[in-house]
Design a protein around this motif. Structure first.
Motif, PDB file in Angstrom:
ATOM      1  N   TYR A   1       7.956   1.821 -27.560  1.00  0.00           N
ATOM      2  CA  TYR A   1       9.291   1.421 -27.118  1.00  0.00           C
ATOM      3  C   TYR A   1      10.368   1.654 -28.170  1.00  0.00           C
ATOM      4  O   TYR A   1      11.452   1.090 -28.085  1.00  0.00           O
ATOM      5  CB  TYR A   1       9.283  -0.066 -26.725  1.00  0.00           C
ATOM      6  N   ARG A   2      10.104   2.471 -29.151  1.00  0.00           N
ATOM      7  CA  ARG A   2      11.044   2.692 -30.262  1.00  0.00           C
ATOM      8  C   ARG A   2      12.454   3.039 -29.791  1.00  0.00           C
ATOM      9  O   ARG A   2      13.426   2.521 -30.295  1.00  0.00           O
ATOM     10  CB  ARG A   2      10.537   3.787 -31.191  1.00  0.00           C
ATOM     11  N   ASP A   3      12.571   3.922 -28.834  1.00  0.00           N
ATOM     12  CA  ASP A   3      13.888   4.359 -28.363  1.00  0.00           C
ATOM     13  C   ASP A   3      14.676   3.238 -27.693  1.00  0.00           C
ATOM     14  O   ASP A   3      15.905   3.271 -27.652  1.00  0.00           O
ATOM     15  CB  ASP A   3      13.748   5.531 -27.385  1.00  0.00           C
ATOM     16  N   HIS A   4      13.992   2.240 -27.185  1.00  0.00           N
ATOM     17  CA  HIS A   4      14.657   1.128 -26.492  1.00  0.00           C
ATOM     18  C   HIS A   4      15.351   0.162 -27.452  1.00  0.00           C
ATOM     19  O   HIS A   4      16.200  -0.618 -27.027  1.00  0.00           O
ATOM     20  CB  HIS A   4      13.653   0.358 -25.637  1.00  0.00           C
TER      21      HIS A   4
ATOM     22  N   LYS B   1      17.145   0.995 -30.300  1.00  0.00           N
ATOM     23  CA  LYS B   1      18.301   1.557 -31.003  1.00  0.00           C
ATOM     24  C   LYS B   1      19.601   0.868 -30.549  1.00  0.00           C
ATOM     25  O   LYS B   1      19.916   0.815 -29.374  1.00  0.00           O
ATOM     26  CB  LYS B   1      18.394   3.049 -30.770  1.00  0.00           C
ATOM     27  N   GLY B   2      20.331   0.305 -31.526  1.00  0.00           N
ATOM     28  CA  GLY B   2      21.603  -0.354 -31.266  1.00  0.00           C
ATOM     29  C   GLY B   2      21.494  -1.729 -30.638  1.00  0.00           C
ATOM     30  O   GLY B   2      22.493  -2.308 -30.235  1.00  0.00           O
TER      31      GLY B   2
ATOM     32  N   ALA C   1      11.955  -7.041 -39.185  1.00  0.00           N
ATOM     33  CA  ALA C   1      12.612  -7.030 -40.490  1.00  0.00           C
ATOM     34  C   ALA C   1      12.215  -5.782 -41.278  1.00  0.00           C
ATOM     35  O   ALA C   1      13.062  -5.136 -41.901  1.00  0.00           O
ATOM     36  CB  ALA C   1      12.256  -8.295 -41.272  1.00  0.00           C
ATOM     37  N   LEU C   2      10.936  -5.428 -41.232  1.00  0.00           N
ATOM     38  CA  LEU C   2      10.461  -4.249 -41.957  1.00  0.00           C
ATOM     39  C   LEU C   2      10.969  -2.948 -41.349  1.00  0.00           C
ATOM     40  O   LEU C   2      11.205  -1.969 -42.055  1.00  0.00           O
ATOM     41  CB  LEU C   2       8.929  -4.227 -41.992  1.00  0.00           C
ATOM     42  N   LYS C   3      11.131  -2.931 -40.050  1.00  0.00           N
ATOM     43  CA  LYS C   3      11.510  -1.703 -39.332  1.00  0.00           C
ATOM     44  C   LYS C   3      12.986  -1.691 -38.925  1.00  0.00           C
ATOM     45  O   LYS C   3      13.402  -0.864 -38.130  1.00  0.00           O
ATOM     46  CB  LYS C   3      10.658  -1.566 -38.061  1.00  0.00           C
ATOM     47  N   TYR C   4      13.787  -2.592 -39.492  1.00  0.00           N
ATOM     48  CA  TYR C   4      15.187  -2.764 -39.096  1.00  0.00           C
ATOM     49  C   TYR C   4      15.953  -1.434 -39.076  1.00  0.00           C
ATOM     50  O   TYR C   4      16.521  -1.035 -38.064  1.00  0.00           O
ATOM     51  CB  TYR C   4      15.865  -3.769 -40.026  1.00  0.00           C
ATOM     52  N   ASN C   5      15.980  -0.747 -40.193  1.00  0.00           N
ATOM     53  CA  ASN C   5      16.719   0.516 -40.275  1.00  0.00           C
ATOM     54  C   ASN C   5      16.050   1.631 -39.485  1.00  0.00           C
ATOM     55  O   ASN C   5      16.729   2.423 -38.824  1.00  0.00           O
ATOM     56  CB  ASN C   5      16.888   0.946 -41.735  1.00  0.00           C
ATOM     57  N   GLU C   6      14.748   1.669 -39.532  1.00  0.00           N
ATOM     58  CA  GLU C   6      13.998   2.712 -38.843  1.00  0.00           C
ATOM     59  C   GLU C   6      14.214   2.642 -37.328  1.00  0.00           C
ATOM     60  O   GLU C   6      14.298   3.675 -36.656  1.00  0.00           O
ATOM     61  CB  GLU C   6      12.507   2.562 -39.157  1.00  0.00           C
ATOM     62  N   LEU C   7      14.310   1.435 -36.793  1.00  0.00           N
ATOM     63  CA  LEU C   7      14.513   1.248 -35.351  1.00  0.00           C
ATOM     64  C   LEU C   7      15.992   1.365 -34.959  1.00  0.00           C
ATOM     65  O   LEU C   7      16.306   1.455 -33.793  1.00  0.00           O
ATOM     66  CB  LEU C   7      13.970  -0.114 -34.903  1.00  0.00           C
ATOM     67  N   GLY C   8      16.881   1.318 -35.950  1.00  0.00           N
ATOM     68  CA  GLY C   8      18.310   1.396 -35.658  1.00  0.00           C
ATOM     69  C   GLY C   8      18.849   0.144 -35.002  1.00  0.00           C
ATOM     70  O   GLY C   8      19.717   0.211 -34.135  1.00  0.00           O
ATOM     71  N   LEU C   9      18.348  -1.010 -35.436  1.00  0.00           N
ATOM     72  CA  LEU C   9      18.782  -2.275 -34.850  1.00  0.00           C
ATOM     73  C   LEU C   9      20.213  -2.600 -35.224  1.00  0.00           C
ATOM     74  O   LEU C   9      20.710  -2.194 -36.270  1.00  0.00           O
ATOM     75  CB  LEU C   9      17.841  -3.413 -35.275  1.00  0.00           C
ATOM     76  N   LYS C  10      20.858  -3.349 -34.382  1.00  0.00           N
ATOM     77  CA  LYS C  10      22.249  -3.752 -34.579  1.00  0.00           C
ATOM     78  C   LYS C  10      22.332  -4.982 -35.450  1.00  0.00           C
ATOM     79  O   LYS C  10      21.558  -5.890 -35.368  1.00  0.00           O
ATOM     80  CB  LYS C  10      22.864  -4.037 -33.215  1.00  0.00           C
TER      81      LYS C  10
END
Length: 67
Positions: free
Chosen positions: A32-35, A37-38, A58-67
């Motif tokens: 679900y990585r693409d889901h 983003k943002g 928390a570990l994948k914050y930037n990698e997932l592109g979280l807001k």
């Protein structure tokens, strides 16, 4: 009635993260990585210091592109 000592112990000790391994979370959420983003992710957990869901995000914050 069957006894489930692991579940009973977790309930007594308030350790409800005993069944949610970080490896399992990574494996499932990789689909679900693409889901993410943002998006803003809200983790319903008692203590974010011990929640593997919180740790994953928390570990994948930037990698997932979280807001």
């Amino acid at each position: 009635m069957a006894k489930n000592t692991s579940l009973g112990n977790a309930k007594t000790n308030k350790n409800d993260e005993f069944y949610t391994r970080l490896e399992d979370i990574e494996k499932e959420l990789s689909h679900y990585r693409d889901h993410f983003k943002g998006k803003t992710i809200l983790c319903n957990c008692d203590d974010p210091r011990i929640s593997n869901f919180f740790r994953y995000f928390a570990l994948k914050y930037n990698e997932l592109g979280l807001k």
